[in-house]
Motif scaffolding. Structure first.
Motif, PDB file in Angstrom:
ATOM      1  N   ALA A  38       2.953 -23.510   9.058  1.00 23.42           N
ATOM      2  CA  ALA A  38       3.166 -24.729   9.054  1.00 23.42           C
ATOM      3  C   ALA A  38       3.072 -25.375  10.479  1.00 23.42           C
ATOM      4  N   GLU A  39       3.576 -24.509  11.545  1.00 22.83           N
ATOM      5  CA  GLU A  39       3.778 -24.798  12.772  1.00 22.83           C
ATOM      6  C   GLU A  39       2.442 -25.160  13.420  1.00 22.83           C
ATOM      7  N   ASN A  40       1.319 -24.268  12.911  1.00 19.14           N
ATOM      8  CA  ASN A  40       0.050 -24.339  13.443  1.00 19.14           C
ATOM      9  C   ASN A  40      -0.506 -25.458  12.978  1.00 19.14           C
ATOM     10  N   LEU A  41      -0.233 -26.312  12.083  1.00 11.21           N
ATOM     11  CA  LEU A  41      -0.781 -27.424  11.507  1.00 11.21           C
ATOM     12  C   LEU A  41      -0.019 -28.633  11.943  1.00 11.21           C
ATOM     13  N   GLY A  42       0.889 -28.460  12.791  1.00 16.59           N
ATOM     14  CA  GLY A  42       1.880 -29.389  13.288  1.00 16.59           C
ATOM     15  C   GLY A  42       3.084 -29.884  12.445  1.00 16.59           C
ATOM     16  N   ALA A  43       3.387 -29.143  11.605  1.00 10.16           N
ATOM     17  CA  ALA A  43       4.104 -29.564  10.440  1.00 10.16           C
ATOM     18  C   ALA A  43       5.718 -28.837  10.552  1.00 10.16           C
ATOM     19  N   LYS A  44       6.623 -29.351  10.015  1.00  6.35           N
ATOM     20  CA  LYS A  44       7.886 -28.603   9.767  1.00  6.35           C
ATOM     21  C   LYS A  44       7.773 -27.916   8.391  1.00  6.35           C
ATOM     22  N   ALA A  45       8.346 -26.616   8.595  1.00  5.55           N
ATOM     23  CA  ALA A  45       8.386 -25.872   7.267  1.00  5.55           C
ATOM     24  C   ALA A  45       9.808 -25.880   6.566  1.00  5.55           C
ATOM     25  N   SER A  46       9.980 -26.112   5.355  1.00  4.60           N
ATOM     26  CA  SER A  46      11.009 -25.862   4.414  1.00  4.60           C
ATOM     27  C   SER A  46      10.926 -24.898   3.427  1.00  4.60           C
ATOM     28  N   ILE A  47      11.978 -24.156   3.457  1.00  2.07           N
ATOM     29  CA  ILE A  47      11.755 -22.922   2.456  1.00  2.07           C
ATOM     30  C   ILE A  47      12.819 -22.982   1.500  1.00  2.07           C
ATOM     31  N   TYR A  48      12.335 -22.922   0.284  1.00  7.04           N
ATOM     32  CA  TYR A  48      13.509 -23.337  -0.910  1.00  7.04           C
ATOM     33  C   TYR A  48      13.038 -21.787  -1.749  1.00  7.04           C
ATOM     34  N   ARG A  49      13.857 -21.674  -2.726  1.00  9.74           N
ATOM     35  CA  ARG A  49      13.928 -20.526  -3.694  1.00  9.74           C
ATOM     36  C   ARG A  49      13.967 -20.874  -5.164  1.00  9.74           C
ATOM     37  N   GLN A  50      13.179 -20.380  -5.904  1.00  5.84           N
ATOM     38  CA  GLN A  50      13.345 -20.414  -7.317  1.00  5.84           C
ATOM     39  C   GLN A  50      13.719 -19.022  -7.893  1.00  5.84           C
ATOM     40  N   ASP A  51      15.119 -19.222  -8.116  1.00  9.48           N
ATOM     41  CA  ASP A  51      15.679 -17.813  -8.619  1.00  9.48           C
ATOM     42  C   ASP A  51      15.506 -17.302  -9.889  1.00  9.48           C
ATOM     43  N   LYS A  52      15.099 -18.553 -10.782  1.00  9.61           N
ATOM     44  CA  LYS A  52      14.736 -17.833 -12.152  1.00  9.61           C
ATOM     45  C   LYS A  52      13.146 -18.603 -12.306  1.00  9.61           C
ATOM     46  N   PRO A  53      12.314 -17.814 -13.123  1.00  8.71           N
ATOM     47  CA  PRO A  53      10.904 -18.282 -13.434  1.00  8.71           C
ATOM     48  C   PRO A  53      11.161 -19.420 -14.596  1.00  8.71           C
ATOM     49  N   LEU A  54      11.453 -20.459 -14.296  1.00  3.78           N
ATOM     50  CA  LEU A  54      11.496 -21.395 -15.483  1.00  3.78           C
ATOM     51  C   LEU A  54      10.708 -22.529 -15.409  1.00  3.78           C
ATOM     52  N   GLY A  55       9.226 -22.321 -14.932  1.00  9.01           N
ATOM     53  CA  GLY A  55       8.317 -23.280 -14.873  1.00  9.01           C
ATOM     54  C   GLY A  55       7.865 -23.924 -13.800  1.00  9.01           C
ATOM     55  N   THR A  56       6.856 -24.449 -13.644  1.00  7.63           N
ATOM     56  CA  THR A  56       6.293 -25.401 -12.716  1.00  7.63           C
ATOM     57  C   THR A  56       7.098 -26.491 -12.126  1.00  7.63           C
ATOM     58  N   GLY A  57       7.386 -27.243 -13.359  1.00  5.21           N
ATOM     59  CA  GLY A  57       8.436 -28.481 -13.041  1.00  5.21           C
ATOM     60  C   GLY A  57       9.708 -28.113 -12.436  1.00  5.21           C
ATOM     61  N   HIS A  58      10.451 -26.819 -13.022  1.00  5.78           N
ATOM     62  CA  HIS A  58      11.666 -26.379 -12.413  1.00  5.78           C
ATOM     63  C   HIS A  58      11.353 -25.974 -10.835  1.00  5.78           C
ATOM     64  N   ALA A  59      10.208 -25.462 -10.605  1.00  7.05           N
ATOM     65  CA  ALA A  59       9.922 -24.791  -9.237  1.00  7.05           C
ATOM     66  C   ALA A  59       9.823 -26.154  -8.036  1.00  7.05           C
ATOM     67  N   ILE A  60       9.074 -27.274  -8.878  1.00  5.07           N
ATOM     68  CA  ILE A  60       8.938 -28.218  -8.009  1.00  5.07           C
ATOM     69  C   ILE A  60      10.272 -29.044  -7.584  1.00  5.07           C
ATOM     70  N   MET A  61      11.201 -28.944  -8.557  1.00  3.44           N
ATOM     71  CA  MET A  61      12.730 -29.560  -8.495  1.00  3.44           C
ATOM     72  C   MET A  61      13.210 -28.565  -7.674  1.00  3.44           C
TER      73      MET A  61
END
Length: 248
Positions: A38-61
């Motif tokens: 992210a830094e190499n692209l001049g962007a801030k990195a934000s890290i999130y965790r999906q603790d349970k594999p509950l689908g793409t919609g859940h991962a986005i949220m």
């Protein structure tokens, strides 16, 4: 993949949000490498965790604090090469690839204005040959966030998971305009064999682009051969070795 997406956007990237799974598999080393990307692209990195594999919609949220303004959502197992301009009239652009066997994929259905009016999963009869590859642009991703929150609140699941498609379908029902962005190359990383093939193709693209030094000039060869394209880092010494992909 992130760099190729950035080329299509043709605008500065302020933040890249990464949604990761179990820290046992995606630990501190992965987090640091993503922050560096992210830094190499001049962007801030934000890290999130999906603790349970509950689908793409859940991962986005799971990245809910970052879901505002224009955004691209992309699945990590997809690599692409693309050159197209985002349609400024579209509320969203779903990136697609023309395929020979659309019955094996989720595809988009288009109207006469070339707008996406339906998402069809593995159609039994022909709908279109434009397969959804797992990369989406939203002019304001907060709209998708609102629809996905409804999906979560109403506990609407498909296959035991909350899906991005259900949020997109609600946006379509509200009259939001969806267009396609067709990629030139779509490469998968779904199994070992296809990952090796994808790696070779990506290295070939990078070599042809000439933007990166794939084999460090400090590499020393002792009775060894390099089969390009391949990547070799700084100060590597090869002894009695052949490095690269060799297909017999």
């Amino acid at each position: 993949m992130v760099k190729d997406i950035a080329k299509v956007l043709k605008q500065p990237i302020e933040e890249i949000a990464f949604v990761l799974g179990d820290p046992a598999w995606f630990g501190d080393d992965v987090v640091e490498s993503l922050k560096s990307l992210a830094e190499n692209l001049g962007a801030k990195a934000s890290i999130y965790r999906q603790d349970k594999p509950l689908g793409t919609g859940h991962a986005i949220m799971c990245a809910e604090p970052s879901l505002s303004g224009p955004a691209v959502i992309a699945y990590a197992d997809t690599l692409i090469r693309a050159e197209f301009d985002l349609d400024p009239a579209a509320d969203s652009v779903i990136w697609t690839k023309q395929v020979k066997n659309p019955e094996a994929y989720g595809v988009v259905k288009l109207n006469d204005n070339q707008e996406i009016v339906e998402l069809v999963e593995k159609p039994e009869s022909f709908v279109s040959d434009q397969a959804v590859i797992g990369i989406y642009y939203f002019k304001d991703v907060a709209v998708l966030k609102g629809k996905l929150q409804e999906i979560l609140d109403e506990n609407i699941m498909n296959g035991g998971e909350y899906q991005i498609n259900d949020g997109i379908k609600r946006m379509m029902a509200d009259g939001k305009v969806f267009k396609t962005g067709t990629v030139d190359e779509w490469m998968d990383c779904g199994n070992k064999a296809i990952t090796i093939e994808t790696n070779q193709r990506m290295l070939g693209f990078l070599k042809a682009d000439g933007e990166e030094q794939l084999v460090a000039t400090s590499t020393k060869l002792e009775n060894s051969n390099i089969i390009e394209p391949c990547f070799i880092g700084e100060n590597v010494v090869l002894k009695d070795a052949t490095v690269g992909l060799l297909f017999l």
